[in-house]
Write a protein that holds these residues in place. Structure first.
Motif, short mmCIF file in Angstrom:
data_model
loop_
_atom_site.label_atom_id
_atom_site.label_comp_id
_atom_site.label_asym_id
_atom_site.label_seq_id
_atom_site.Cartn_x
_atom_site.Cartn_y
_atom_site.Cartn_z
N ALA A 75 0.91 -1.10 0.04
CA ALA A 75 -0.22 -0.01 0.11
C ALA A 75 0.80 1.33 0.04
CB ALA A 75 -0.95 -0.20 1.03
N PHE A 76 2.29 1.19 0.20
CA PHE A 76 3.05 2.27 0.35
C PHE A 76 3.77 2.54 -0.97
CE2 PHE A 76 2.59 0.68 4.55
CZ PHE A 76 2.15 2.00 5.20
N GLN A 77 3.27 1.88 -2.04
CA GLN A 77 4.10 2.09 -3.45
C GLN A 77 3.22 3.03 -4.26
OE1 GLN A 77 4.99 -2.07 -4.69
NE2 GLN A 77 7.02 -1.89 -3.96
N ALA A 78 3.66 3.40 -5.26
CA ALA A 78 2.98 4.67 -6.03
C ALA A 78 1.85 4.03 -6.85
CB ALA A 78 3.99 5.25 -7.15
N ASP A 79 1.82 2.82 -7.33
CA ASP A 79 0.86 2.06 -8.09
C ASP A 79 -0.14 1.50 -7.20
OD1 ASP A 79 2.73 0.24 -7.58
OD2 ASP A 79 2.74 -0.49 -9.49
N ALA A 80 -0.11 1.43 -5.81
CA ALA A 80 -1.34 0.92 -5.20
C ALA A 80 -2.62 1.69 -5.38
CB ALA A 80 -0.86 1.27 -3.56
N ASP A 81 -3.52 0.85 -5.40
CA ASP A 81 -4.91 1.51 -5.86
C ASP A 81 -5.92 1.17 -4.80
OD1 ASP A 81 -5.16 -1.32 -6.50
OD2 ASP A 81 -5.00 -0.90 -8.72
N LYS A 156 15.02 8.17 4.49
CA LYS A 156 16.32 8.39 4.61
C LYS A 156 17.14 7.32 3.72
CE LYS A 156 16.50 10.56 9.13
NZ LYS A 156 17.30 10.69 10.44
N ASP A 157 16.47 6.10 3.43
CA ASP A 157 17.14 5.31 2.57
C ASP A 157 16.54 5.19 1.18
OD1 ASP A 157 18.16 2.89 1.51
OD2 ASP A 157 17.98 1.46 3.41
N SER A 158 16.91 5.69 0.03
CA SER A 158 16.47 5.50 -0.96
C SER A 158 16.44 4.27 -1.63
CB SER A 158 17.53 6.50 -2.01
OG SER A 158 18.74 5.87 -2.04
N ALA A 159 16.96 3.25 -0.96
CA ALA A 159 16.70 1.76 -1.62
C ALA A 159 15.50 1.29 -1.50
CB ALA A 159 17.70 0.90 -1.05
N PHE A 160 14.50 1.85 -0.61
CA PHE A 160 12.92 1.65 -0.57
C PHE A 160 12.44 2.40 -1.52
CE2 PHE A 160 14.80 0.11 3.37
CZ PHE A 160 14.28 -1.14 3.57
N TRP A 161 11.64 1.92 -2.13
CA TRP A 161 10.76 2.75 -3.33
C TRP A 161 9.52 2.86 -2.62
CZ3 TRP A 161 11.85 -1.33 -7.69
CH2 TRP A 161 13.31 -1.13 -7.88
N THR A 162 9.23 4.20 -1.91
CA THR A 162 8.28 4.57 -1.45
C THR A 162 7.51 5.68 -2.02
OG1 THR A 162 9.25 6.11 0.27
CG2 THR A 162 9.09 3.74 0.85
N ALA A 163 6.24 5.65 -1.89
CA ALA A 163 5.53 7.03 -2.38
C ALA A 163 5.18 7.90 -1.34
CB ALA A 163 4.09 6.30 -2.92
N ARG A 164 5.33 7.53 -0.12
CA ARG A 164 5.05 8.74 0.83
C ARG A 164 5.93 8.23 2.18
NH1 ARG A 164 0.89 6.58 4.16
NH2 ARG A 164 0.01 4.64 3.21
N ASN A 165 6.10 9.65 2.95
CA ASN A 165 6.77 9.11 4.26
C ASN A 165 6.20 10.08 5.52
OD1 ASN A 165 7.88 11.56 3.22
ND2 ASN A 165 9.86 11.23 4.07
N SER A 166 4.92 10.61 4.83
CA SER A 166 4.39 11.67 5.91
C SER A 166 4.27 11.15 7.39
CB SER A 166 2.98 12.11 5.41
OG SER A 166 3.04 12.66 4.34
N GLY A 167 4.94 11.93 8.25
CA GLY A 167 4.80 11.40 9.85
C GLY A 167 5.87 10.51 10.06
N TYR A 168 6.41 9.71 9.42
CA TYR A 168 7.48 8.70 9.78
C TYR A 168 8.66 9.37 9.83
CZ TYR A 168 4.10 4.84 8.80
OH TYR A 168 3.08 3.86 8.79
N GLU A 169 8.81 10.37 8.98
CA GLU A 169 10.20 11.31 9.02
C GLU A 169 10.24 12.02 10.45
OE1 GLU A 169 7.25 14.40 7.75
OE2 GLU A 169 7.50 12.47 7.54
N ARG A 170 9.07 12.18 11.25
CA ARG A 170 9.22 12.82 12.44
C ARG A 170 9.64 12.07 13.41
NH1 ARG A 170 5.44 17.77 12.57
NH2 ARG A 170 4.81 18.46 10.67
#
Length: 818
Positions: A75-81, A156-170
């Motif tokens: 669900a955290f990838q860009a093409d999740a629908d 922080k780790d670009s090896a993980f292809w994620t579409a969002r990080n809202s909140g986790y970066e805090r």
């Protein structure tokens, strides 16, 4: 059903979009006034045929239609629908799902408690997990799963292809608490929407490594923790099959298996009639079919008064019979074939209607709203006065009635960008812009320099005999004349060829036409009449009404920057004209007043709306454009490109678009309606900025500070000269709006945070880049014997409670076994 008009793959979980791919604009119950009262409006309740668990039988299978197999189970990838969201909801932990009022609610299947235990010097949240909660492999859900997901999503780790990080970066750190069932999360800076985190929660086996996260979770989920487990995925059959989880510690799932089946929107009626699916999101036409089927239950075998052949008059039937039994053998053969074709269609339709009697339509309002987007990057809409004029020309109540009225749903316009009716904190902020007012809209356009006759006047700084003028004259005279002569010659040639071809038609073809007409002309008359009515309502815009790629007409006007930047959007500064600064200041001042306490200052009160939504005192409104012609400036007509999807499921969107075009025409704004294929509508036009006006939808959220910011954030220039718009596809924003979102996200007092969100919404209204119209309808066809499933509204489904009513509860021994 996914729907055209909702950005697909916008993957904040509660902001995931169903490109809303039928456009049933397909689906608020809100006050369209400027009173600003909070939480007085009520949302439409969910419609799911609720039943106690003891009234639901154990066993059986339910087939649930989805638009397509999910591209990924992550669900955290860009093409999740939408299919990703639906399926993972039955497989993975959701710690705070939304309830029926659109609020996040603690899920006791996974949590005993979760709360802020420290605010200073840093925010600390303590999760106490349900001691019975385990993954399907038997391992306890615990702190290692939280840590792995945080590290994968914090950015922080670009090896993980994620579409969002809202909140986790805090998050600063995650630790084990007093025991293995406690998870202690420390934030580096306050985060009001902490409840949005870790939903869905994946096992550490998936989030612990880039390979498993990026690729492993796309096609399968071996370790889950929901009432169901993933049994199989069949691309050939288009199915995802879930089975009851034997390790599930909560209420046992009533169903043995739950099958999600890929069924295109246009095939849903047939799939329901065939028994292929038991639950399906549907459009208004299928809902009508089901309503008619239930109405006709007691017709004692009489012919149906609808469907194929129902419109055939006695005279038409007699003519068809006469042709079929006439002395002209060839004509009779054709007529008999047409009658047989019609008979088979009637038989098939009647059988479908009989099968549809076993279904009921559950109705509510979908947790999503449809908006009119105004692209403020360049062109006339870069001027906020023109955007406000467009907004104030709209009769939003009429637009809501167009979509919701025929469905029997409350047809009131939406008053907020950041909450829907019934949600805590909902407040109508449209007063920051002002009510519908044609005269004020015309005055705003006049102040922006758009006048009658402006389309034929050369720019004021163009000198007589200038190169531009000479070039135009050179190109428009001889070239135009030659072109006209050439077109005339070709037209004459085409006419002759067409005439010759027409004369060469065979008598057999004519007879076939007569036979078809005798059986079909009356049954199709009503549909054609409706089509003509729709076409007539936009008669003045027929030139621009076409399907891109299906004829030889030119496509949409290329954005001004495309020629100079090779298609990349150049940076545009939204610089208002000379008199706009004072207006903008007044408008934002009023927005601030409305956002804070809902009151309009005495010195700012004006009839019809808020101060600042008006042209300066003394500006004369131009005469009605319908009587005096289209507005223009510097030799250019005021025409906006209105991009709409062309698919069969998007008729509602197009109807709304046509009405908007008529409303704009009244104030002198022309529209070029450009129809494009559904599959390219969002990606190639809305997201890329190749439009002036567009209709699309955003889903509701329980976390507006987090989910709203990327949608309304001020675009920033990139190093290549393009704009970084995130999800703000209108390209309209302000620093103040961004600051309010940031303040709300860091405000741990819920009441204070809501006040900041209201202020942000008022300023979004004032900027006039996005005009909310209505909450989308939610229509779901459900087997009438099923319970606890249907139109869920805001709430997340409880998959373990879904099932067939037991025979005693259903009152009939004829319940079919799935």
């Amino acid at each position: 059903m996914s729907h055209v008009g909702v950005p697909r793959g916008t993957v904040r979980k509660r902001r995931s979009l169903a490109l809303l791919t039928t456009g049933v604009l397909t689906i608020p119950v809100l006050a369209g006034c400027s009173s600003g009262s909070e939480e007085t409006s009520r949302g439409v309740p969910q419609d799911i045929a609720p039943a106690a668990r003891q009234a639901v039988s154990d066993g059986s299978t339910v087939n649930w239609a989805v638009d397509a197999l999910p591209a990924t189970f992550n669900a955290f990838q860009a093409d999740a629908d939408g299919a990703t969201t639906r399926i993972t909801g039955a497989l993975l932990p959701s710690l705070f799902p939304m309830d029926a009022s659109g609020q996040p609610k603690l899920n006791p299947d996974y949590l005993e408690s979760a709360k802020i235990i420290e605010r200073e010097p840093k925010q600390v949240v303590l999760y106490k997990l349900n001691q019975q909660a385990v993954w399907s492999d038997g391992r306890e859900i615990g702190a290692p799963d939280f840590v792995a997901q945080w590290r994968a999503l914090r950015g922080k780790d670009s090896a993980f292809w994620t579409a969002r990080n809202s909140g986790y970066e805090r998050i600063e750190k995650i630790e084990r608490g007093a025991d293995d069932l406690q998870v202690r999360v420390t934030f580096s800076k306050p985060y009001a929407d902490w409840r949005s985190l870790f939903s869905p929660l994946y096992p550490k086996e998936i989030t612990g490594s880039p390979d498993a996260f990026n690729d492993g979770a796309r096609t399968t989920l071996k370790n889950t923790a929901g009432p169901f487990v993933l049994r199989s995925v069949s691309k050939a059959k288009g199915t995802v099959t879930l089975a009851r989880n034997p390790r599930w510690w909560g209420d046992k799932a009533k169903l043995d298996t739950l099958v999600f089946r890929a069924v295109a929107a246009g095939d849903r009626t047939q799939a329901l009639a065939d028994g292929t699916v038991d639950v399906a999101d549907i459009d208004a036409s299928t809902a009508d079919r089901i309503a008619l089927a239930r109405r006709d239950r007691g017709n004692n075998g009489q012919p149906l008064a609808h469907g194929p052949g129902s419109g055939t008059t006695p005279a038409g039937a007699l003519r068809s019979w006469a042709l079929a039994h006439g002395s002209d053998e060839e004509a009779a053969e054709i007529a008999q074939a047409a009658r047989e074709k019609n008979r088979k269609a009637v038989v098939a339709y009647t059988a479908e209607q009989k099968a549809l009697r076993d279904f009921v339509v559950r109705k509510s309002l979908e947790p999503a709203y449809t908006q009119l987007a105004l692209n403020g990057e360049s062109g006339p809409l870069a001027d906020d006065r023109v955007r406000r004029a467009v907004a104030r020309a709209l009769d939003r109540e009429e637009l809501a009635r167009t979509v919701l009225g025929p469905l029997g749903l409350p047809a009131k316009p939406l008053g907020s960008h950041l909450a829907l009716a019934g949600q805590p904190g909902y407040k109508d902020g449209s007063g920051a812009l002002g009510d519908q007012n044609t005269e004020e809209a015309q005055a705003l356009l006049a102040d922006a320099g758009w006048t009658r006759g402006g389309a034929v006047q050369p720019p004021k700084d163009t000198k007589a005999g200038s190169e531009a003028e000479k070039k135009g004259a050179k190109g428009d005279a001889p070239g135009a004349e030659e072109g006209a002569e050439k077109e005339a010659a070709e037209g004459t040639k085409d006419d002759k060829e067409a005439k010759s071809e027409k004369e060469a038609k065979s008598e057999k073809a004519e007879n076939e036409k007569k036979a078809e007409d005798s059986t079909a002309e009356d049954s199709t008359a009503e549909g054609k009449k409706a089509d003509r009515a729709s076409e007539d309502s936009a008669a003045s815009r027929d030139e621009g009404l076409y399907i891109v790629g299906e004829d030889n007409k030119p496509g949409a006007h290329a954005p001004a920057q495309a020629a100079s930047t090779g298609g990349a959007s150049a940076v545009h500064v939204l610089a208002p004209a000379r008199t706009a600064a004072a207006q903008s200041a007044a408008l934002l001042r009023q927005a601030g007043a409305l956002g804070e306490d809902g009151a309009v200052a005495a010195q700012d009160k004006q009839p019809g709306g808020a101060a600042g939504a008006y042209a300066p005192v003394g500006t004369a409104a131009p005469a009605p454009a319908a009587a005096k012609g289209q507005l223009g400036k510097d030799g250019k007509a005021l025409t906006l490109r209105f991009v709409l999807p062309s698919g069969p499921g998007s008729q509602s969107l197009r109807s709304v678009g046509d009405k908007i075009a008529v409303m704009l025409e009244k104030i002198g704004i022309g529209t070029e309606i450009i129809k494009v294929p559904d599959e390219s509508y969002f990606k190639d036009h809305v997201a890329s900025g190749a439009y002036d006006l567009a209709l699309y939808s955003w889903p509701a959220t329980a976390y507006p500070a987090t989910d709203g910011r990327p949608i309304y954030a001020k675009p920033e220039p990139a190093t290549d000269g393009s704009l970084l718009v995130e999800q703000n596809y209108t390209r309209v924003g302000t620093d103040h709006i961004d600051q309010l979102f940031d303040q709300a996200a860091a405000e741990l007092d819920e009441k204070a945070a809501r006040e900041l969100i209201k202020q942000a919404d008022a300023r979004i209204w004032a900027a006039a880049g996005s005009i909310p119209l209505f909450q989308r309808p939610q229509l779901v066809a459900v087997d009438k014997k099923l319970a606890n499933v249907g139109a869920f509204g805001f709430a997340a489904p409880r998959y373990q409670d879904i099932g067939f009513k037991n025979r005693q509860a259903a009152g009939s021994p004829a319940d079919r076994k799935k």
